[in-house]
Design a protein around this motif. Structure first.
Motif, mmCIF file in Angstrom:
data_model
loop_
_atom_site.group_PDB
_atom_site.id
_atom_site.type_symbol
_atom_site.label_atom_id
_atom_site.label_comp_id
_atom_site.label_asym_id
_atom_site.label_seq_id
_atom_site.Cartn_x
_atom_site.Cartn_y
_atom_site.Cartn_z
ATOM 1 N N UNK A 167 5.939 -1.733 -9.267
ATOM 2 C CA UNK A 167 6.973 -2.710 -8.944
ATOM 3 C C UNK A 167 6.462 -3.645 -7.857
ATOM 4 N N UNK A 168 7.048 -4.838 -7.829
ATOM 5 C CA UNK A 168 6.633 -5.888 -6.897
ATOM 6 C C UNK A 168 7.749 -6.091 -5.880
ATOM 7 N N UNK A 169 7.378 -6.170 -4.608
ATOM 8 C CA UNK A 169 8.378 -6.328 -3.552
ATOM 9 C C UNK A 169 7.846 -7.254 -2.469
ATOM 10 N N UNK A 170 8.740 -7.625 -1.553
ATOM 11 C CA UNK A 170 8.352 -8.382 -0.366
ATOM 12 C C UNK A 170 7.978 -7.375 0.714
ATOM 13 N N UNK A 171 6.733 -7.427 1.193
ATOM 14 C CA UNK A 171 6.262 -6.442 2.172
ATOM 15 C C UNK A 171 7.097 -6.471 3.448
ATOM 16 N N UNK A 172 7.696 -7.614 3.777
ATOM 17 C CA UNK A 172 8.502 -7.713 4.993
ATOM 18 C C UNK A 172 9.798 -6.922 4.878
ATOM 19 N N UNK B 85 7.136 -16.634 -6.227
ATOM 20 C CA UNK B 85 7.181 -17.892 -5.470
ATOM 21 C C UNK B 85 8.346 -17.863 -4.472
ATOM 22 N N UNK B 86 8.065 -18.206 -3.232
ATOM 23 C CA UNK B 86 9.087 -18.146 -2.194
ATOM 24 C C UNK B 86 9.115 -16.826 -1.459
ATOM 25 N N UNK B 87 8.420 -15.810 -1.986
ATOM 26 C CA UNK B 87 8.351 -14.511 -1.315
ATOM 27 C C UNK B 87 7.283 -14.587 -0.226
ATOM 28 N N UNK C 126 -2.884 -19.750 -6.307
ATOM 29 C CA UNK C 126 -1.703 -20.455 -6.815
ATOM 30 C C UNK C 126 -0.479 -20.179 -5.951
ATOM 31 N N UNK C 127 -0.367 -18.943 -5.459
ATOM 32 C CA UNK C 127 0.783 -18.576 -4.632
ATOM 33 C C UNK C 127 0.639 -19.074 -3.201
ATOM 34 N N UNK C 128 -0.611 -19.335 -2.792
ATOM 35 C CA UNK C 128 -0.854 -19.776 -1.419
ATOM 36 C C UNK C 128 -0.726 -18.648 -0.414
ATOM 37 N N UNK C 129 -0.902 -17.411 -0.883
ATOM 38 C CA UNK C 129 -0.796 -16.249 0.011
ATOM 39 C C UNK C 129 -1.554 -15.083 -0.614
ATOM 40 N N UNK C 130 -1.927 -14.125 0.213
ATOM 41 C CA UNK C 130 -2.679 -12.964 -0.264
ATOM 42 C C UNK C 130 -1.729 -11.874 -0.747
ATOM 43 N N UNK C 131 -2.008 -11.351 -1.923
ATOM 44 C CA UNK C 131 -1.211 -10.257 -2.478
ATOM 45 C C UNK C 131 -1.763 -8.939 -1.949
#
Length: 431
Positions: free
Chosen positions: A424-429, A374-376, A405-410
């Motif tokens: 691992x999970x990261x911010x693509x930006x 959330x927030x990412x 739920x996240x309001x964005x595409x993973x």
């Protein structure tokens, strides 16, 4: 009083229910979107085949295939409708086991509409109370219906019990009407699922309910599951118990070489082994044929004490464990009815050495996406191609639920050099 809890977790793609005794994980019930529970469902099933040479009848349950032992009173014919209750889950390509002996479960009593007689929970020990319950049943329950009275805080409230029994009998009458008016196969009463099963089995327990693994973290349940998937278990004093789930049986080997007081406190050794082996059989949901290789000790009373304690624990905890005795080779033969997958089969599938199955890992990724991103701006999962395929294909609907739920595409990035259990999970930006 013993501290007992039921901890429920709703996560994308699965529902997990844990029972804790004094904070220790005692039992797990898991339902996944890919494998919905059928256990406990009551179905107007359709007979698809009668195999007299096998003594079995095969049925179409609508959402699964079932089988039952050939009835002793009469043999149904192909195409006939039969009212059955699902006793066990399908497993390893085998059909679910069903029975025509229906049980309708309540909070204070269960009724058996196709049987007669009554029984009272062994946990109700006072003779005066048992006598009062017997008199109540004889006076208030039709002799054509079987009844079992459970041990609860309200087992002396006969007004409440009678009301529930009357409601269950009415429910049965409606079931009979539905059977006559509906075609087959048709599910008349769906499975209670892991939550309904646990709540009915463990009445009057403290219940905690949460989402996305938060409570499982709070109670260290995931850590305890990981420990329960290991082959070796160490007990007080240094002894080790090794559990191996084989195709035809479960092997339990005991190593007491490091048990410091094996010679000076042999009865304590038997007690520790009985308590831990019973706990692990229940927790791991081991079933079928279980062979225990007990140490060859000079004093035969030690193994006799071990067997006595194992039987006592089974009786006190209402676990269907049958201790048959010792084989000629000195192994203790134990059997337990199989009603579902073992803990290892649920979480590891066919993986060896306690490695988590791909589906288990995929569901873990989905939980972490909700908890950690959330927030990412653009959540991205870096993992093996196999794990990505599992999440996007098999768990596709659950992935859509997470994205909503996240309001964005993973998004996903393949790492061909990564082992299937690593991600691992990261911010693509920020990649």
């Amino acid at each position: 009083m013993t501290n007992r809890k039921i901890v429920i977790d709703h996560s994308p793609g699965e529902t997990r229910v844990a029972t804790l005794i004094e904070g220790r994980l005692a039992q797990m019930f898991v339902e996944r979107a890919s494998r919905p529970w059928v256990r406990g469902a009551i179905v107007n099933a359709k007979v698809t085949a009668v195999r007299k040479e096998l003594g079995a009848v095969f049925l179409d349950l609508g959402n699964a295939q079932g089988y039952m032992d050939g009835p002793s009173k009469y043999t149904p014919i192909e195409g006939q409708s039969v009212l059955v209750e699902v006793i066990s889950e399908p497993r390893k390509g085998k059909a679910a086991r069903v029975s025509q002996n229906i049980t309708l479960r309540g909070n204070f009593a269960d009724i058996y509409p196709t049987e007669t007689g009554y029984s009272i929970s062994r946990k109700i020990k006072r003779k005066t109370k048992r006598s009062a319950i017997r008199e109540f049943l004889i006076s208030n329950v039709p002799s054509s219906v079987g009844v079992h009275i459970k041990s609860t805080d309200n087992s002396s409230d006969f007004t409440l019990i009678k009301k529930e029994i009357d409601e269950l009998i009415l429910k049965w009458r409606r079931l009979e009407q539905m059977t006559a008016s509906n075609g087959s196969p048709k599910v008349l009463i769906p499975s209670p699922g892991p939550i309904g099963f646990a709540v009915k089995k463990y009445i009057d327990q403290e219940i905690h309910e949460g989402k996305n693994g938060t409570l499982f973290d709070d109670f260290a349940i995931d850590f305890q599951i990981d420990k329960a998937l290991e082959r070796k278990v160490s007990i007080e004093g240094g002894a080790e118990i090794i559990f191996d789930e084989l195709e035809a049986l479960v092997s339990v080997d005991i190593d007491i070489a490091r048990f410091k007081t094996a010679k000076t406190q042999p009865l304590r050794l038997a007690e520790c082994l009985a308590e831990e082996i019973f706990w692990q059989i229940r927790l791991r949901d081991l079933a079928g044929l279980i062979l225990v290789d007990f140490p060859r000790l000079k004093d035969i009373k030690i193994r006799e004490n071990f067997v006595r304690l194992l039987k006592k624990l089974s009786k006190e905890n209402d676990v269907s464990l049958v201790v048959h005795g010792w084989t000629r080779t000195g192994l203790l033969e134990v059997t337990r009815p199989r009603i579902g997958l073992t803990l290892h089969e649920i979480f590891c599938g066919n993986e060896i050495g306690g490695l988590e199955a791909m589906e288990t890992l995929g569901l873990k990724v989905l939980r972490l996406l909700i908890k950690e991103t959330p927030g990412m701006a653009l959540p991205q999962v870096v993992c093996s191609p196999q794990l990505r395929t599992m999440i996007q294909a098999t768990l596709g609907e659950s992935l859509k639920e997470v994205s909503k739920k996240l309001g964005k595409t993973v998004t996903f990035v393949d790492d061909p050099n990564s082992g299937h259990e690593l991600f691992h999970i990261r911010n693509a930006l920020e990649a």
